[in-house]
Design an enzyme around this catalytic site. Structure first.
Site, PDB file in Angstrom:
ATOM      1  N   GLU A 146     -37.747 -45.652 -38.144  1.00 24.24           N
ATOM      2  CA  GLU A 146     -36.339 -45.572 -38.520  1.00 24.24           C
ATOM      3  C   GLU A 146     -35.950 -44.133 -38.874  1.00 24.24           C
ATOM      4  O   GLU A 146     -36.635 -43.477 -39.672  1.00 24.24           O
ATOM      5  CB  GLU A 146     -36.088 -46.517 -39.706  1.00 24.24           C
ATOM      6  CG  GLU A 146     -34.663 -46.516 -40.229  1.00 24.24           C
ATOM      7  CD  GLU A 146     -33.626 -46.901 -39.192  1.00 24.24           C
ATOM      8  OE1 GLU A 146     -33.858 -47.878 -38.450  1.00 24.24           O
ATOM      9  OE2 GLU A 146     -32.591 -46.210 -39.109  1.00 24.24           O
ATOM     10  N   HIS A 200     -34.254 -45.212 -44.219  1.00 23.83           N
ATOM     11  CA  HIS A 200     -32.911 -45.452 -43.656  1.00 23.83           C
ATOM     12  C   HIS A 200     -31.877 -44.799 -44.569  1.00 23.83           C
ATOM     13  O   HIS A 200     -32.011 -44.832 -45.789  1.00 23.83           O
ATOM     14  CB  HIS A 200     -32.664 -46.965 -43.558  1.00 23.83           C
ATOM     15  CG  HIS A 200     -31.425 -47.346 -42.782  1.00 23.83           C
ATOM     16  ND1 HIS A 200     -30.142 -47.103 -43.246  1.00 23.83           N
ATOM     17  CD2 HIS A 200     -31.274 -47.947 -41.578  1.00 23.83           C
ATOM     18  CE1 HIS A 200     -29.270 -47.531 -42.361  1.00 23.83           C
ATOM     19  NE2 HIS A 200     -29.922 -48.053 -41.328  1.00 23.83           N
ATOM     20  N   THR A 206     -30.052 -48.417 -34.048  1.00 26.45           N
ATOM     21  CA  THR A 206     -31.355 -49.062 -33.850  1.00 26.45           C
ATOM     22  C   THR A 206     -31.360 -49.962 -32.610  1.00 26.45           C
ATOM     23  O   THR A 206     -32.300 -49.940 -31.820  1.00 26.45           O
ATOM     24  CB  THR A 206     -31.734 -49.914 -35.078  1.00 26.45           C
ATOM     25  OG1 THR A 206     -32.055 -49.053 -36.163  1.00 26.45           O
ATOM     26  CG2 THR A 206     -32.927 -50.799 -34.806  1.00 26.45           C
ATOM     27  N   ASP A 226     -36.075 -43.609 -33.816  1.00 26.63           N
ATOM     28  CA  ASP A 226     -35.021 -44.385 -33.137  1.00 26.63           C
ATOM     29  C   ASP A 226     -33.733 -43.594 -32.917  1.00 26.63           C
ATOM     30  O   ASP A 226     -33.079 -43.756 -31.896  1.00 26.63           O
ATOM     31  CB  ASP A 226     -34.760 -45.736 -33.822  1.00 26.63           C
ATOM     32  CG  ASP A 226     -34.148 -45.668 -35.206  1.00 26.63           C
ATOM     33  OD1 ASP A 226     -34.180 -44.599 -35.835  1.00 26.63           O
ATOM     34  OD2 ASP A 226     -33.639 -46.717 -35.663  1.00 26.63           O
ATOM     35  N   HIS A 227     -33.361 -42.731 -33.869  1.00 32.14           N
ATOM     36  CA  HIS A 227     -32.125 -41.946 -33.742  1.00 32.14           C
ATOM     37  C   HIS A 227     -32.097 -40.943 -34.876  1.00 32.14           C
ATOM     38  O   HIS A 227     -32.967 -40.982 -35.758  1.00 32.14           O
ATOM     39  CB  HIS A 227     -30.876 -42.841 -33.789  1.00 32.14           C
ATOM     40  CG  HIS A 227     -30.873 -43.832 -34.929  1.00 32.14           C
ATOM     41  ND1 HIS A 227     -30.655 -43.464 -36.229  1.00 32.14           N
ATOM     42  CD2 HIS A 227     -31.119 -45.164 -34.952  1.00 32.14           C
ATOM     43  CE1 HIS A 227     -30.735 -44.513 -37.007  1.00 32.14           C
ATOM     44  NE2 HIS A 227     -31.031 -45.581 -36.264  1.00 32.14           N
TER      45      HIS A 227
HETATM   46  C1  GP9 Z   1     -31.545 -53.180 -39.611  1.00 32.35           C
HETATM   47  C2  GP9 Z   1     -32.215 -51.942 -39.196  1.00 32.35           C
HETATM   48  C3  GP9 Z   1     -31.280 -50.751 -39.289  1.00 32.35           C
HETATM   49  O1  GP9 Z   1     -32.192 -54.395 -39.404  1.00 32.35           O
HETATM   50  O2  GP9 Z   1     -32.878 -52.074 -38.006  1.00 32.35           O
HETATM   51  O3  GP9 Z   1     -30.428 -50.573 -38.223  1.00 32.35           O
HETATM   52  P1  GP9 Z   1     -29.555 -49.226 -38.047  1.00 32.35           P
HETATM   53  O4  GP9 Z   1     -28.589 -49.162 -39.199  1.00 32.35           O
HETATM   54  O5  GP9 Z   1     -30.502 -48.064 -38.100  1.00 32.35           O
HETATM   55  O6  GP9 Z   1     -28.898 -49.354 -36.716  1.00 32.35           O
HETATM   56 MN    MN Z   2     -32.137 -47.279 -37.023  1.00 31.39          MN
END
Ligand code: GP9
Ligand code: MN
Length: 424
Positions: free
Chosen positions: A38, A198, A82, A257-258
């Protein structure tokens, strides 16, 4: 209809990159574990905060003899964040320009990694310590052919300290996910979605082992603490794989992921990086780490420019699976034929020599606009980028894989899947 498919197939066939013999089948028959990191950006790798490494374990992996580390790998996500990253790596199709395909296109026909590998005898599973309905995962995973989806319901005895804003903290998450992993039939194809690193990067101070940065921008300052925690959790998971005996026969793919720090925080990031954040530097910051660890494989640092769209063909080839008959918009990063052009969802692109940003073309070395002599090349790349986005959108919006079944592929029937039980 089938005419649209012909144009798309012509494109994806012409974009197909022959596997590299040195890596084709290097992970044949092995289990696969994806670690979805993440909000992890490449600038964290080898970064030192006040003279201290932030991610010592991942830094050590860049020099591991069985690991390939890609230092010019970019995220290509948009509003779906994500879910866009997951969508690309399971399908090698682009996410949508607006919203999330996970939410609006969950009923489409897909030829996703779990389905492709099911035909090769693989069992598939996703682990995620959040509600299964987040990003509509509990629906679209059926269309991808995932056998199991372990969501928050599968995690036990959680204390308040074990919980982050988006689900189970990475350490308890990996610990319990690893235990379930050991009960899966082999070979398996699995994905573990982390959450504690996150935005806005809150963490219980008792769990931190590095200080904050001191830019005065809270999410930037906290970012290093949750990244360190994630790094420790990943190391713990690698140890667990060793102890369970799975490590010898498991390929582990780690990817960011980003971005975690958006361009709203560029003032603070200028302090962190001690340089001005120009348009080119901002594009450079869209790099996310990619590690591919395969027991027995010869690793190293690979400077190829690529993006998340390229992961599926890369991984399938390493598993010894041919991909030529599938409709995939990416190309094997290890192939001699891989073209180094990374298309972003907003129409920008990067290549080693030219960056296209907001309809301007830059030289990434100097940060200045390109010379006239390069303009023709820049525009050619631009047309190619636009065209691949257009075709991918046509396919996803028209649900066109309904009309095309690759040789030897068994179509998925989503109603065959349900994720009620937390037991294998
Ligand atoms: C939520 C997690 C976060 O289940 O995968 O998603 P994001 O906010 O990074 O798109
Ligand atoms: Mn994410």
């Amino acid at each position: 209809d089938s005419d649209d498919n012909t144009e798309i197939l012509n494109y994806t066939k012409s974009n197909f990159a022959e596997p590299n013999e040195d890596f084709f089948g290097a992970a044949e028959g092995m289990n696969v574990v994806y670690l979805h990191l993440e909000s992890f950006q490449t600038f964290l790798i080898d970064y030192e905060l006040n003279g201290e490494e932030v991610t010592p374990f991942l830094n050590s992996l860049t020099g591991d003899q069985n690991t390939l580390y890609f230092d010019n790998f970019f995220h290509q996500t948009a509003q779906g964040k994500t879910s866009d990253a997951e969508f690309m790596l399971e399908n090698s199709l682009f996410g949508l320009p607006k919203g999330s395909a996970f939410i609006t296109k969950s009923q489409n026909t897909y030829q996703a990694a779990p389905a492709i590998l099911k035909d090769k005898g693989y069992t598939s599973a996703v682990f995620h310590g959040n509600n299964g309905t987040f990003w509509n995962r509990s629906e679209i995973y059926k269309s991808f052919g995932y056998d199991y989806f372990f969501d928050i319901e599968s995690y036990e005895n959680l204390t308040p300290e074990d919980m982050a804003e988006y689900g189970v903290m990475d350490k308890p998450f990996f610990e319990q996910s690893g235990e379930i992993l050991e009960t899966l039939p082999e070979p398996f194809y699995t994905k573990l979605l982390t959450v504690s690193h996150h935005f806005p990067y809150h963490i219980n101070p008792d769990l931190t082992t590095i200080g904050k940065a001191t830019t005065g921008d809270p999410s930037v300052d906290n970012y290093f603490q949750t990244a360190r925690y994630a790094d420790e959790a990943i190391e713990q998971f690698f140890t667990q794989l060793e102890e369970s005996g799975l490590a010898d026969n498991t390929m582990v793919v780690l990817y960011g992921d980003h971005y975690g720090i958006s361009d709203n925080h560029n003032n603070a990031m200028e302090q962190i990086l001690s340089k001005e954040i120009t348009p080119v530097e901002n594009a450079d910051l869209q790099r996310v780490p990619l590690f591919i660890h395969v027991p027995g494989m010869e690793g190293g640092i690979d400077h190829t420019y690529g993006g998340q769209i390229d992961l599926l063909p890369t991984v399938l080839h390493m598993m010894g699976v041919e991909t030529e008959d599938y409709v995939q918009f990416g190309a094997d990063l290890l192939s001699e034929d891989h073209e180094e052009i990374v298309t972003f969802r907003n129409g920008d692109y990067v290549t080693p020599e030219i960056y296209s940003i907001g309809e301007k073309y830059y030289n990434p070395e100097t940060g200045l606009l390109i010379e006239d002599a390069q303009l023709e090349q820049a525009e050619k790349f631009q047309q190619q980028s636009n065209y691949e986005l257009e075709l991918s959108d046509q396919l996803v919006n028209g649900d066109l894989l309904r009309f095309y079944t690759p040789n030897g592929f068994t179509p998925i029937v989503p109603s065959d899947y349900s994720y009620q039980s937390s037991q294998v």
